[in-house]
Write an enzyme that holds these catalytic residues in place. Structure first.
Site, PDB file in Angstrom:
ATOM      1  N   PHE A 143     194.586 144.113  43.397  1.00 55.03           N
ATOM      2  CA  PHE A 143     195.170 145.203  44.178  1.00 55.03           C
ATOM      3  C   PHE A 143     194.479 145.251  45.532  1.00 55.03           C
ATOM      4  O   PHE A 143     193.276 145.467  45.617  1.00 55.03           O
ATOM      5  CB  PHE A 143     195.034 146.568  43.498  1.00 55.03           C
ATOM      6  CG  PHE A 143     195.687 147.653  44.316  1.00 55.03           C
ATOM      7  CD1 PHE A 143     197.051 147.873  44.245  1.00 55.03           C
ATOM      8  CD2 PHE A 143     194.945 148.418  45.202  1.00 55.03           C
ATOM      9  CE1 PHE A 143     197.670 148.831  45.047  1.00 55.03           C
ATOM     10  CE2 PHE A 143     195.549 149.384  46.012  1.00 55.03           C
ATOM     11  CZ  PHE A 143     196.910 149.584  45.918  1.00 55.03           C
ATOM     12  N   ASP A 240     186.982 142.273  48.731  1.00 54.16           N
ATOM     13  CA  ASP A 240     187.570 143.590  48.942  1.00 54.16           C
ATOM     14  C   ASP A 240     186.737 144.597  48.154  1.00 54.16           C
ATOM     15  O   ASP A 240     186.858 144.694  46.939  1.00 54.16           O
ATOM     16  CB  ASP A 240     189.039 143.592  48.480  1.00 54.16           C
ATOM     17  CG  ASP A 240     189.710 144.950  48.692  1.00 54.16           C
ATOM     18  OD1 ASP A 240     188.997 145.940  48.947  1.00 54.16           O
ATOM     19  OD2 ASP A 240     190.957 145.011  48.572  1.00 54.16           O
ATOM     20  N   LYS A 269     188.053 153.719  51.853  1.00 54.60           N
ATOM     21  CA  LYS A 269     187.864 154.860  50.938  1.00 54.60           C
ATOM     22  C   LYS A 269     186.624 155.710  51.254  1.00 54.60           C
ATOM     23  O   LYS A 269     186.670 156.483  52.193  1.00 54.60           O
ATOM     24  CB  LYS A 269     187.895 154.353  49.502  1.00 54.60           C
ATOM     25  CG  LYS A 269     189.310 153.865  49.156  1.00 54.60           C
ATOM     26  CD  LYS A 269     189.601 153.743  47.682  1.00 54.60           C
ATOM     27  CE  LYS A 269     191.094 153.575  47.478  1.00 54.60           C
ATOM     28  NZ  LYS A 269     191.492 152.322  46.865  1.00 54.60           N
TER      29      LYS A 269
END
Ligand code: PLP
Length: 415
Positions: A143, A240, A269
């Site tokens: 993802f 990531d 985030k």
């Protein structure tokens, strides 16, 4: 009891908005520390943390003060000009992370796109790959966000259905634990990646732990093998760490569990201190030098407001001991969940305060369990049908966690 206000707001979201999420039926109004309150005044412990964006806790007083002060002075300028907060932020971020250079964007997906662009330019200009032939190898179950290019290399049909044509230049290989030799308990094979490498391969892009896939933790040593392969074949290793980074796994970055250093690192985030979106791609000067004026950008990327908040958020990561707290309480939380020892639990896994509980889905699905936990005052979210992710704010106290463990145990034993 007066009728709940919640229905009214839920109806509005459904009536006026796209249904691209399926939220739990709770309408939130306030957040403080590890807690959230709904419009009826009910209090919940947050075990989602906005998918790990809320490490510092909701509305950290220092960060609220920082955003207020900066907003009164200078908020948005675009990169048409230099600003004081941006330079300071770049210095802080690169020093803390140990990379030479950073490029900031707003959302995680944009930072992933930045990493893809950087990798391709490096592939063409340094490695000498023939024009328009560069390939990036990703992992199954990945993802990395929702742009059309990023969903092009997703292996989840629901992310892709009807969104083609897709961007070429991506190959998918087996994430650790999903290869044919899965039966061998400590398989750390990278053969699947090896097979996809050719002269056009410029990068391998993976998550050190796959979050959305259900906290898939690779076996110890796998990432190191992947790193060795990249060095040997002259391929960039891009990690990531949008969700796994900044203390979530009990180390500053998840790759530090493996004693490697990637060529490129993607953050997002929690970088925004749970107040605003800011993301970054980090790498060497050699990698970043290919971004020249005109090649890439973002109106809001690196804005003074976000830069100032993110700088303070990075400081607070250490001042508030969030990384150690994640390591210590994460270990404690995981062992407590493992000791519930109930037949509906298939596996409890994770690192730091980032734990996936996989259920034997013949007994109950994860969404129903989340609803039961909601009634007990715990906000949790399933990922896929059978995994519940527990990711409380990293500032959570042992006392708060003990309360959560008591509730989780109670709910599971009641099934
Ligand atoms: C959340 C996430 C993204 C996307 O970030 P957005 O801010 O939602 O665009 C990318 N990669 C990983 C690993 C993530 O967890």
């Amino acid at each position: 009891m007066p009728p709940s206000l919640q229905d009214e707001y839920i109806k509005k979201e459904i009536l006026f908005g796209a249904q691209n999420y399926a939220p739990l039926s709770v309408v939130l109004k306030k957040g403080k520390g590890a807690y959230l309150w709904d419009v009826d005044g009910n209090k919940y412990l947050d075990m989602v943390s906005a998918y790990s964006a809320v490490s510092h806790g909701h509305s950290h007083p220092e960060l609220v003060k920082t955003i207020q002060d900066q907003a009164e002075n200078l908020a948005i300028t675009s990169r048409a000009f230099f600003t004081e907060p941006f330079g300071n932020f770049l210095e802080k971020l690169t020093k803390v992370a140990g990379f030479e250079s950073a490029l900031t964007m707003n959302t995680g997906a944009e930072a992933v796109e930045t990493a893809i662009k950087a990798s391709r330019r490096w592939g063409y200009f340094t490695k000498g790959i023939e024009e328009n032939k560069a390939e990036i190898i990703v992992a199954d179950g990945n993802f990395h966000g929702r742009t059309t290019t990023i969903v092009s290399f997703s292996t989840d049909p629901s992310y892709k259905d009807g969104f083609g044509p897709f961007t070429p230049g991506f190959e998918s290989a087996n994430y650790c634990g999903s290869c044919d030799c899965e039966s061998i308990n400590n398989c750390i094979s990278i053969e699947s990646f090896e097979r996809k490498i050719n002269k056009n391969t410029c990068a391998i892009l993976v998550e050190p732990i796959q979050g959305e896939a259900g906290i898939r933790v690779p076996k110890d040593g796998w990432l190191k093998e992947l790193s060795k392969l990249c060095i040997e074949k002259n391929i960039l290793l891009i990690l990531d760490e949008i969700q796994s980074g900044l203390g979530r796994t009990g180390k500053l970055f998840a790759y530090q569990h493996e004693d490697i250093v990637p060529d490129g690192l993607i953050l997002g985030k929690a970088l925004g201190g749970a107040l605003l979106p800011i993301s970054a791609f980090l790498g060497s000067k050699d990698l970043m030098k290919y971004f020249n004026p005109g090649s890439h950008g973002s109106t809001f990327g690196g804005n003074p407001l976000a830069a100032k908040v993110a700088t303070r958020a990075l400081e607070l990561l250490f001042e508030d001991n969030l990384i150690e707290n994640s390591a210590e309480l994460g270990q404690y939380f995981k062992s407590k969940l493992q000791s519930i020892n109930n037949e509906i639990i298939k596996e409890v896994r994770g690192k730091g305060l980032w734990i996936g509980m996989e259920l034997n889905d013949s007994h109950i699905n994860a969404k129903d369990l989340c609803l039961m936990l909601l009634n007990e005052g715990l906000l949790c979210k399933e990922t896929h049908k059978s995994v519940i992710r527990f990711a409380p704010p990293l500032m959570i106290s042992k006392k708060e966690l003990d309360w959560a463990i008591k509730k989780i145990t109670k709910v599971i034993r009641s099934i």
